[in-house]
Design a protein around this motif. Structure first.
Motif, PDB file in Angstrom:
ATOM      1  N   LYS A  10      -3.858   4.741  -4.110  1.00 51.31           N
ATOM      2  CA  LYS A  10      -3.119   3.698  -3.399  1.00 51.31           C
ATOM      3  C   LYS A  10      -4.120   2.732  -2.761  1.00 51.31           C
ATOM      4  N   ASN A  11      -3.739   1.464  -2.706  1.00 49.71           N
ATOM      5  CA  ASN A  11      -4.557   0.476  -2.015  1.00 49.71           C
ATOM      6  C   ASN A  11      -3.628  -0.385  -1.171  1.00 49.71           C
ATOM      7  N   TYR A  13      -2.256  -3.167  -1.585  1.00 53.97           N
ATOM      8  CA  TYR A  13      -1.143  -3.788  -2.297  1.00 53.97           C
ATOM      9  C   TYR A  13      -0.050  -2.791  -2.675  1.00 53.97           C
ATOM     10  N   THR A  14      -0.415  -1.526  -2.810  1.00 58.60           N
ATOM     11  CA  THR A  14       0.538  -0.522  -3.299  1.00 58.60           C
ATOM     12  C   THR A  14       0.929   0.496  -2.228  1.00 58.60           C
ATOM     13  N   SER A  54       1.686  -6.784   6.423  1.00 61.33           N
ATOM     14  CA  SER A  54       1.101  -6.064   5.298  1.00 61.33           C
ATOM     15  C   SER A  54       1.098  -6.962   4.070  1.00 61.33           C
ATOM     16  N   ILE A  55       0.243  -6.641   3.123  1.00 67.72           N
ATOM     17  CA  ILE A  55       0.298  -7.330   1.843  1.00 67.72           C
ATOM     18  C   ILE A  55       1.102  -6.525   0.831  1.00 67.72           C
ATOM     19  N   SER A  56       1.664  -5.400   1.274  1.00 66.37           N
ATOM     20  CA  SER A  56       2.527  -4.581   0.433  1.00 66.37           C
ATOM     21  C   SER A  56       3.988  -4.871   0.781  1.00 66.37           C
ATOM     22  N   GLU A  57       4.665  -5.566  -0.117  1.00 62.85           N
ATOM     23  CA  GLU A  57       6.074  -5.875   0.124  1.00 62.85           C
ATOM     24  C   GLU A  57       6.911  -4.598   0.143  1.00 62.85           C
ATOM     25  N   VAL A  93      -8.965 -10.908   3.668  1.00 65.95           N
ATOM     26  CA  VAL A  93      -8.085 -10.524   2.575  1.00 65.95           C
ATOM     27  C   VAL A  93      -8.111 -11.618   1.517  1.00 65.95           C
ATOM     28  N   THR A  95      -5.663 -12.007  -0.792  1.00 67.54           N
ATOM     29  CA  THR A  95      -4.319 -12.445  -1.135  1.00 67.54           C
ATOM     30  C   THR A  95      -3.932 -13.657  -0.299  1.00 67.54           C
ATOM     31  N   THR A  97      -0.586 -14.108   0.200  1.00 67.34           N
ATOM     32  CA  THR A  97       0.777 -13.779   0.602  1.00 67.34           C
ATOM     33  C   THR A  97       0.746 -12.567   1.512  1.00 67.34           C
TER      34      THR A  97
END
Length: 133
Positions: A10-11, A13-14, A54-57, A93, A95, A97
């Motif tokens: 996991k990172n 994004y996930t 977070s960058i994880s939606e 970061v 990203t 988003t």
């Protein structure tokens, strides 16, 4: 422990909430929320709200469901930036988003009464972020 909670590979994004937490008793859920918010969340002092970014939606969506299961309402905002130097809580970061979860008003009061903030006085003024909410 990483294998038990399915955290291998996991990172940022996930990231997601382990299924064991989603099915836990209230005390465990509030302990989890306390640690999560203390780690990457903050109190937005100008908006009188609790914010988690977070960058994880998927993580944000799961947090909304977890909070709703405790009768705490929240909102999700998607923030897109168009520059290359983005920072969340002092970390660069790549990203552009970010997904922001915000708990306002009475819901923020209810949540703050049920969790323990380890960092007293932790407010948005201390949060170094270019993602303005």
């Amino acid at each position: 422990m990483a294998k038990t909670f399915n955290l291998i590979a996991k990172n940022a994004y996930t990231k997601e909430i382990p299924h064991q937490i989603l099915r836990s008793p209230k005390k465990t859920i509030y302990s989890f929320l306390s640690g999560l918010i203390d780690g990457k969340g903050f109190i937005h002092d100008k908006r009188n709200s609790i914010v988690y970014v977070s960058i994880s939606e998927k993580l944000i969506d799961q947090l909304m469901v977890l909070l709703l299961s405790q009768n705490i309402f929240s909102s999700k905002y998607i923030v897109k930036k168009h520059n290359k130097n983005n920072y969340i809580l002092g970390k660069k970061v790549t990203t552009r988003t970010a997904y922001c979860l915000e708990i306002k008003g009475e819901n923020a009061v209810i949540l703050s009464s049920k969790i323990d903030f380890m960092l007293s006085g932790w407010t948005g003024t201390y949060c170094v972020t270019l993602f303005s909410i």
